[in-house]
Design a protein around this motif. Sequence first.
Motif, PDB file in Angstrom:
ATOM      1  N   THR A 172      34.509  50.488  27.613  1.00 43.74           N
ATOM      2  CA  THR A 172      34.777  50.315  29.044  1.00 43.74           C
ATOM      3  C   THR A 172      33.721  49.465  29.734  1.00 43.74           C
ATOM      4  O   THR A 172      34.041  48.682  30.636  1.00 43.74           O
ATOM      5  CB  THR A 172      34.873  51.686  29.745  1.00 43.74           C
ATOM      6  N   VAL A 173      32.470  49.602  29.337  1.00 49.74           N
ATOM      7  CA  VAL A 173      31.410  48.793  29.938  1.00 49.74           C
ATOM      8  C   VAL A 173      31.684  47.322  29.693  1.00 49.74           C
ATOM      9  O   VAL A 173      31.598  46.487  30.610  1.00 49.74           O
ATOM     10  CB  VAL A 173      30.025  49.200  29.400  1.00 49.74           C
ATOM     11  N   GLU A 174      32.062  46.982  28.474  1.00 49.63           N
ATOM     12  CA  GLU A 174      32.366  45.586  28.177  1.00 49.63           C
ATOM     13  C   GLU A 174      33.687  45.151  28.816  1.00 49.63           C
ATOM     14  O   GLU A 174      33.823  43.996  29.228  1.00 49.63           O
ATOM     15  CB  GLU A 174      32.375  45.354  26.671  1.00 49.63           C
ATOM     16  N   ASN A 175      34.669  46.058  28.914  1.00 47.82           N
ATOM     17  CA  ASN A 175      35.887  45.763  29.678  1.00 47.82           C
ATOM     18  C   ASN A 175      35.504  45.212  31.053  1.00 47.82           C
ATOM     19  O   ASN A 175      36.031  44.185  31.501  1.00 47.82           O
ATOM     20  CB  ASN A 175      36.726  47.016  29.908  1.00 47.82           C
ATOM     21  N   ALA A 176      34.608  45.934  31.724  1.00 51.08           N
ATOM     22  CA  ALA A 176      34.230  45.581  33.095  1.00 51.08           C
ATOM     23  C   ALA A 176      33.451  44.275  33.155  1.00 51.08           C
ATOM     24  O   ALA A 176      33.740  43.401  33.984  1.00 51.08           O
ATOM     25  CB  ALA A 176      33.419  46.713  33.714  1.00 51.08           C
ATOM     26  N   LEU A 177      32.458  44.119  32.304  1.00 55.75           N
ATOM     27  CA  LEU A 177      31.630  42.918  32.332  1.00 55.75           C
ATOM     28  C   LEU A 177      32.441  41.669  31.997  1.00 55.75           C
ATOM     29  O   LEU A 177      32.344  40.643  32.681  1.00 55.75           O
ATOM     30  CB  LEU A 177      30.457  43.067  31.358  1.00 55.75           C
ATOM     31  N   PHE A 178      33.261  41.754  30.959  1.00 51.01           N
ATOM     32  CA  PHE A 178      34.010  40.575  30.522  1.00 51.01           C
ATOM     33  C   PHE A 178      35.185  40.273  31.459  1.00 51.01           C
ATOM     34  O   PHE A 178      35.516  39.114  31.686  1.00 51.01           O
ATOM     35  CB  PHE A 178      34.501  40.763  29.090  1.00 51.01           C
ATOM     36  N   THR A 179      35.801  41.316  32.005  1.00 55.95           N
ATOM     37  CA  THR A 179      36.890  41.098  32.961  1.00 55.95           C
ATOM     38  C   THR A 179      36.362  40.490  34.252  1.00 55.95           C
ATOM     39  O   THR A 179      37.007  39.619  34.848  1.00 55.95           O
ATOM     40  CB  THR A 179      37.620  42.419  33.259  1.00 55.95           C
ATOM     41  N   THR A 180      35.201  40.942  34.700  1.00 54.68           N
ATOM     42  CA  THR A 180      34.628  40.392  35.933  1.00 54.68           C
ATOM     43  C   THR A 180      34.328  38.904  35.772  1.00 54.68           C
ATOM     44  O   THR A 180      34.501  38.123  36.719  1.00 54.68           O
ATOM     45  CB  THR A 180      33.358  41.159  36.336  1.00 54.68           C
ATOM     46  N   ALA A 181      33.915  38.496  34.580  1.00 54.64           N
ATOM     47  CA  ALA A 181      33.705  37.062  34.319  1.00 54.64           C
ATOM     48  C   ALA A 181      35.016  36.292  34.483  1.00 54.64           C
ATOM     49  O   ALA A 181      35.032  35.175  35.027  1.00 54.64           O
ATOM     50  CB  ALA A 181      33.143  36.863  32.912  1.00 54.64           C
ATOM     51  N   ILE A 182      36.121  36.889  34.036  1.00 53.71           N
ATOM     52  CA  ILE A 182      37.440  36.261  34.203  1.00 53.71           C
ATOM     53  C   ILE A 182      37.816  36.191  35.680  1.00 53.71           C
ATOM     54  O   ILE A 182      38.312  35.171  36.164  1.00 53.71           O
ATOM     55  CB  ILE A 182      38.509  37.038  33.400  1.00 53.71           C
ATOM     56  N   LEU A 183      37.577  37.274  36.409  1.00 57.26           N
ATOM     57  CA  LEU A 183      37.881  37.291  37.848  1.00 57.26           C
ATOM     58  C   LEU A 183      37.145  36.162  38.567  1.00 57.26           C
ATOM     59  O   LEU A 183      37.719  35.472  39.425  1.00 57.26           O
ATOM     60  CB  LEU A 183      37.487  38.637  38.458  1.00 57.26           C
TER      61      LEU A 183
END
Length: 380
Positions: free
Chosen positions: A283-294
């Motif tokens: 989940t931590v990486e979900n958030a970090l990598f998704t935020t980069a996409i956002l």
Amino acid sequence: MIKLKSKLGLILAICGTITVSTAFAATDVKTTEETNPNPIIAPIKTDEPTSYRLKQLEEIAMYYYWHGGDLKKAEEEIFKGITLKGKYDVVEAAYNEATILDPHNLDLKFSLASTQIIQKKIPEALKTYRQILNLDPLNFNANLLNGVYSKINGDEDTYKKSISTLKQIDAHKTKEYLQKFERTDATIKEKLNTSVPGNLPQKNHAIVILGYALADDGTMREPLIERLKAGLSVANKYPNSKIIVTGGVPKQSNTEAKLMKEWLISNGIDEKRIIPEDKSTDTVENALFTTAILEKEGLKDITLVTSASHMRRALTIFKEASSFYDKMNAGNSKRAFTNVVYLDYPSLEEANKVTKDEILVIYRDLLRASGIWQYPGMQR
């Protein structure tokens, strides 16, 4: 480079039989070569450099952290028939032995404490953090972790003392963490939505559906399918919103993101709307990598979709990731977060109850998302 699994085989071949001491067994297990009279993991060859032995132990720890190994086989072939409760027994034992081999290395002690936290052994972890503080009283991370987990364990006085010390070490950084804690406490109290909210943004809005570990045969399990159903209901109501599907741990050449994208397309969603995030492992990486996409896609607001039991932690981590990107880019996205959950509780009333164990995991992952690695230099 030799893969970690191959390295483990090499380690075992070099080291010979690895056994667990009476800390995990009813009877002593005798070995021909030991590093101390009451070893936790033995034998580690004494005719090898300390750095080599430490590397062996860390690789064993990380192998079991990631893969778990075949515990039954480990009991029969590696641990001489001793019953193991789970993979984290091995991780903790390896790091405990490593701290004996190099008692000056604080990173090893942090790794040991992290493994104890993962197992919800808060008193044991606090003892380890106190050892670090005895050696390095002004260590920021040790004071922070000791304070947070003391508070979760009901010791408000130690938390207040830790905050006071942290303000003396770095007042600005401490203020930032207090703001994170305040935001997290507010997030924990947020309402969980089982239906799609009205009046979501029609522009620059993303629906983020969080993955769930695939079955060993590479297929989606029920919780992931239910999350997709919840996400589909949001996607149908807001046809202009992009959809980000997350999860990169491969099983049988499939990732969560890949199968999630295929499922959504098969259920009528235009492929052009879907953005896969297929590098994350948790989940931590979900958030970090998704935020980069956002940030890249210029998507401002998000509706997070996951299981009710997962949502408070997920929201906490995503807000932290967004805050970090704002800081890094010297901006203020003013990102709004909404949620839709798959109800994996008997009732919404049950889902809204927050346990001590959940608070522990929420804060553990908040701290990880803030940049404090669980296993320094090894694993976020």
